[in-house]
Design a protein around this motif. Structure first.
Motif, PDB file in Angstrom:
ATOM      1  N   UNK A 252       0.830  -1.203   0.000  1.00 56.84           N
ATOM      2  CA  UNK A 252       0.000   0.000   0.000  1.00 56.84           C
ATOM      3  C   UNK A 252       0.864   1.253   0.000  1.00 56.84           C
ATOM      4  N   UNK A 253       0.447   2.321  -0.626  1.00 57.59           N
ATOM      5  CA  UNK A 253       1.252   3.553  -0.631  1.00 57.59           C
ATOM      6  C   UNK A 253       1.439   4.131   0.757  1.00 57.59           C
ATOM      7  N   UNK A 254       0.552   3.772   1.679  1.00 55.56           N
ATOM      8  CA  UNK A 254       0.653   4.294   3.044  1.00 55.56           C
ATOM      9  C   UNK A 254       1.939   3.857   3.743  1.00 55.56           C
ATOM     10  N   UNK A 255       2.479   2.688   3.364  1.00 55.46           N
ATOM     11  CA  UNK A 255       3.738   2.229   3.961  1.00 55.46           C
ATOM     12  C   UNK A 255       4.862   3.199   3.633  1.00 55.46           C
ATOM     13  N   UNK A 256       4.947   3.598   2.374  1.00 63.90           N
ATOM     14  CA  UNK A 256       5.950   4.588   1.968  1.00 63.90           C
ATOM     15  C   UNK A 256       5.668   5.931   2.622  1.00 63.90           C
ATOM     16  N   UNK A 257       4.412   6.340   2.617  1.00 65.04           N
ATOM     17  CA  UNK A 257       4.045   7.625   3.198  1.00 65.04           C
ATOM     18  C   UNK A 257       4.435   7.733   4.662  1.00 65.04           C
ATOM     19  N   UNK A 258       4.198   6.667   5.401  1.00 61.33           N
ATOM     20  CA  UNK A 258       4.543   6.663   6.821  1.00 61.33           C
ATOM     21  C   UNK A 258       6.044   6.667   7.024  1.00 61.33           C
ATOM     22  N   UNK A 259       6.779   5.943   6.174  1.00 56.89           N
ATOM     23  CA  UNK A 259       8.233   5.906   6.277  1.00 56.89           C
ATOM     24  C   UNK A 259       8.833   7.277   5.991  1.00 56.89           C
ATOM     25  N   UNK A 260       8.347   7.929   4.951  1.00 55.06           N
ATOM     26  CA  UNK A 260       8.812   9.280   4.630  1.00 55.06           C
ATOM     27  C   UNK A 260       8.599  10.209   5.827  1.00 55.06           C
ATOM     28  N   UNK A 261       7.444  10.104   6.450  1.00 53.79           N
ATOM     29  CA  UNK A 261       7.106  10.965   7.584  1.00 53.79           C
ATOM     30  C   UNK A 261       8.049  10.736   8.753  1.00 53.79           C
ATOM     31  N   UNK A 262       8.399   9.495   9.005  1.00 59.82           N
ATOM     32  CA  UNK A 262       9.340   9.130  10.069  1.00 59.82           C
ATOM     33  C   UNK A 262      10.732   9.699   9.768  1.00 59.82           C
ATOM     34  N   UNK A 263      11.180   9.549   8.527  1.00 57.84           N
ATOM     35  CA  UNK A 263      12.471  10.095   8.121  1.00 57.84           C
ATOM     36  C   UNK A 263      12.478  11.615   8.254  1.00 57.84           C
ATOM     37  N   UNK A 264      11.377  12.235   7.853  1.00 58.99           N
ATOM     38  CA  UNK A 264      11.282  13.701   7.881  1.00 58.99           C
ATOM     39  C   UNK A 264      11.427  14.255   9.286  1.00 58.99           C
ATOM     40  N   UNK A 265      11.089  13.440  10.274  1.00 58.97           N
ATOM     41  CA  UNK A 265      11.184  13.879  11.663  1.00 58.97           C
ATOM     42  C   UNK A 265      12.579  13.673  12.245  1.00 58.97           C
ATOM     43  N   UNK A 266      13.523  13.189  11.423  1.00 55.68           N
ATOM     44  CA  UNK A 266      14.883  12.967  11.905  1.00 55.68           C
ATOM     45  C   UNK A 266      15.023  11.751  12.792  1.00 55.68           C
ATOM     46  N   UNK A 267      14.139  10.783  12.597  1.00 55.52           N
ATOM     47  CA  UNK A 267      14.122   9.599  13.453  1.00 55.52           C
ATOM     48  C   UNK A 267      15.096   8.513  13.020  1.00 55.52           C
ATOM     49  N   UNK A 268      15.712   8.664  11.848  1.00 60.45           N
ATOM     50  CA  UNK A 268      16.617   7.614  11.356  1.00 60.45           C
ATOM     51  C   UNK A 268      17.840   8.243  10.691  1.00 60.45           C
ATOM     52  N   UNK A 269      18.500   9.132  11.407  1.00 55.93           N
ATOM     53  CA  UNK A 269      19.656   9.833  10.856  1.00 55.93           C
ATOM     54  C   UNK A 269      20.792   8.882  10.481  1.00 55.93           C
ATOM     55  N   UNK A 270      20.800   7.703  11.101  1.00 57.87           N
ATOM     56  CA  UNK A 270      21.836   6.727  10.788  1.00 57.87           C
ATOM     57  C   UNK A 270      21.833   6.340   9.313  1.00 57.87           C
ATOM     58  N   UNK A 271      20.687   6.506   8.656  1.00 62.13           N
ATOM     59  CA  UNK A 271      20.528   6.074   7.269  1.00 62.13           C
ATOM     60  C   UNK A 271      20.674   7.223   6.276  1.00 62.13           C
ATOM     61  N   UNK A 272      21.037   8.397   6.749  1.00 61.33           N
ATOM     62  CA  UNK A 272      21.097   9.552   5.860  1.00 61.33           C
ATOM     63  C   UNK A 272      22.095   9.318   4.728  1.00 61.33           C
ATOM     64  N   UNK A 273      21.701   9.761   3.552  1.00 59.67           N
ATOM     65  CA  UNK A 273      22.526   9.613   2.365  1.00 59.67           C
ATOM     66  C   UNK A 273      22.391   8.269   1.688  1.00 59.67           C
ATOM     67  N   UNK A 274      21.721   7.326   2.324  1.00 57.95           N
ATOM     68  CA  UNK A 274      21.674   5.968   1.806  1.00 57.95           C
ATOM     69  C   UNK A 274      20.410   5.682   0.996  1.00 57.95           C
ATOM     70  N   UNK A 275      20.507   4.629   0.193  1.00 59.44           N
ATOM     71  CA  UNK A 275      19.337   4.077  -0.501  1.00 59.44           C
ATOM     72  C   UNK A 275      18.847   2.900   0.323  1.00 59.44           C
ATOM     73  N   UNK A 276      17.558   2.860   0.565  1.00 61.76           N
ATOM     74  CA  UNK A 276      17.046   1.661   1.228  1.00 61.76           C
ATOM     75  C   UNK A 276      15.567   1.463   0.919  1.00 61.76           C
ATOM     76  N   UNK A 277      15.064   0.339   1.385  1.00 61.31           N
ATOM     77  CA  UNK A 277      13.746  -0.180   1.023  1.00 61.31           C
ATOM     78  C   UNK A 277      12.781   0.037   2.183  1.00 61.31           C
ATOM     79  N   UNK A 278      11.673   0.735   1.941  1.00 65.72           N
ATOM     80  CA  UNK A 278      10.764   1.066   3.042  1.00 65.72           C
ATOM     81  C   UNK A 278      10.080  -0.169   3.634  1.00 65.72           C
TER      82      UNK A 278
END
Length: 313
Positions: A252-278
């Protein structure tokens, strides 16, 4: 792409919102911020816009599809945030810059940029004009760079800001009938890495982050395109591409939408700059540790050679 050529994840992937990215846990994490989403009229872009609204962000949504934009606006506004929509062709750089300035006037400084606008015509090279091929590059890559070029100096000056670029599994695999899509998504992922490296050199990585995100296999209007009958007749083996390949689109598109929102809040800075799978567990991946991920070359584009031949500088 023949799915049989690729391994399956030994760790179960997520095909719905989970744990840290449920709506309940997203509420308020971006309260008062301003987010801009390109290609936000429907599909993945609509889901991203709505999840950001749930998190408390005010939203600017850009697209060419005016009627669909209105519906996304209505759905996002149900969460009590300000929502503005802008009809624009993201490949028209002057028009795009004008819209970005208008967003700042209407909503204030932009804190979150989500580059989601994208297309994939699904044609082999010999059936596609160069102009059509280049149009795909411009929508998927040029527009992403244009918005990034506009926002990054502002993020650098303020020492904060997040850019999430919607990439694709297509950035990491080879399959036919998508030379423009595959190339542009690989370019998006590589540019994300490079821009983050430059941010890190200036010691700004804790405040300014960029991410390249595979949205999962989402059955959007683009992904539902069937292979033309004349192509199936010419390439019988591509029947699998049109059947098994389509079966991959189950997220569902909501999985991506929720992941983007989590990233936008700075909750996963460890992954910054990287490519990964939501679809992967975000807390499991970030718990691996940024230094370890980098040292082992995880979540980055690379080429592997025969044993003994190294990719020297």
């Amino acid at each position: 792409m023949d799915p049989a050529k690729f391994p399956k994840s030994a760790v179960p992937l997520n095909h719905a919102q989970y744990g840290p990215i449920t709506d309940e846990n997203l509420k308020g994490i971006n309260q008062g911020k301003v987010a801009l989403v390109t290609g936000g009229a429907r599909g993945i872009g609509r889901a991203i816009s709505i999840k950001l609204a749930i998190s408390g962000a005010n939203i600017a949504i850009l697209d060419r599809l005016e009627s669909e934009l209105s519906e996304t606006k209505r759905l996002a506004e149900e969460h009590g945030v300000k929502v503005k929509t802008y009809v624009v062709d993201v490949t028209d750089i002057e028009a795009l810059r004008g819209v970005l300035k208008q967003v700042e006037s209407d909503l204030g400084e932009i804190d979150i940029l989500v580059n989601n606008a994208g297309v994939s015509p699904g044609k082999p090279q010999w059936m596609e004009s160069f102009e059509d091929f280049w149009r795909t590059i411009e929508i998927n890559f040029k527009s992403t760079m244009a918005t990034s070029w506009y926002m990054l100096p502002k993020f650098r000056e303020r020492k904060r800001g997040v850019i999430v670029n919607i990439a694709s599994r297509a950035a990491t695999v080879d399959f036919p009938f998508a030379v423009g899509y595959n190339s542009s998504k690989a370019a998006v992922a590589r540019a994300t890495f490079t821009l983050q490296e430059e941010v890190e050199l200036d010691g700004l990585g804790d405040g300014v982050q960029l991410y390249a995100l595979h949205p999962g296999g989402v059955p959007t209007t683009m992904s539902k395109k069937e292979i033309r009958e004349e192509l199936l007749q010419k390439y019988p083996s591509m029947t699998q591409h049109g059947t098994d390949f389509q079966a991959l689109f189950k997220d569902p598109p909501e999985l991506c939408g929720a992941t983007v929102t989590y990233l936008a809040a700075g909750k996963a800075k460890e992954l910054r700059g990287m490519y990964w799978d939501c679809r992967q567990d975000i807390e499991k991946v970030k718990a691996y540790g940024r230094e370890k991920l980098q040292n082992e070359g995880k979540y980055t584009l690379k080429v592997e050679f025969l044993e003994g031949y190294e990719n020297e500088p």
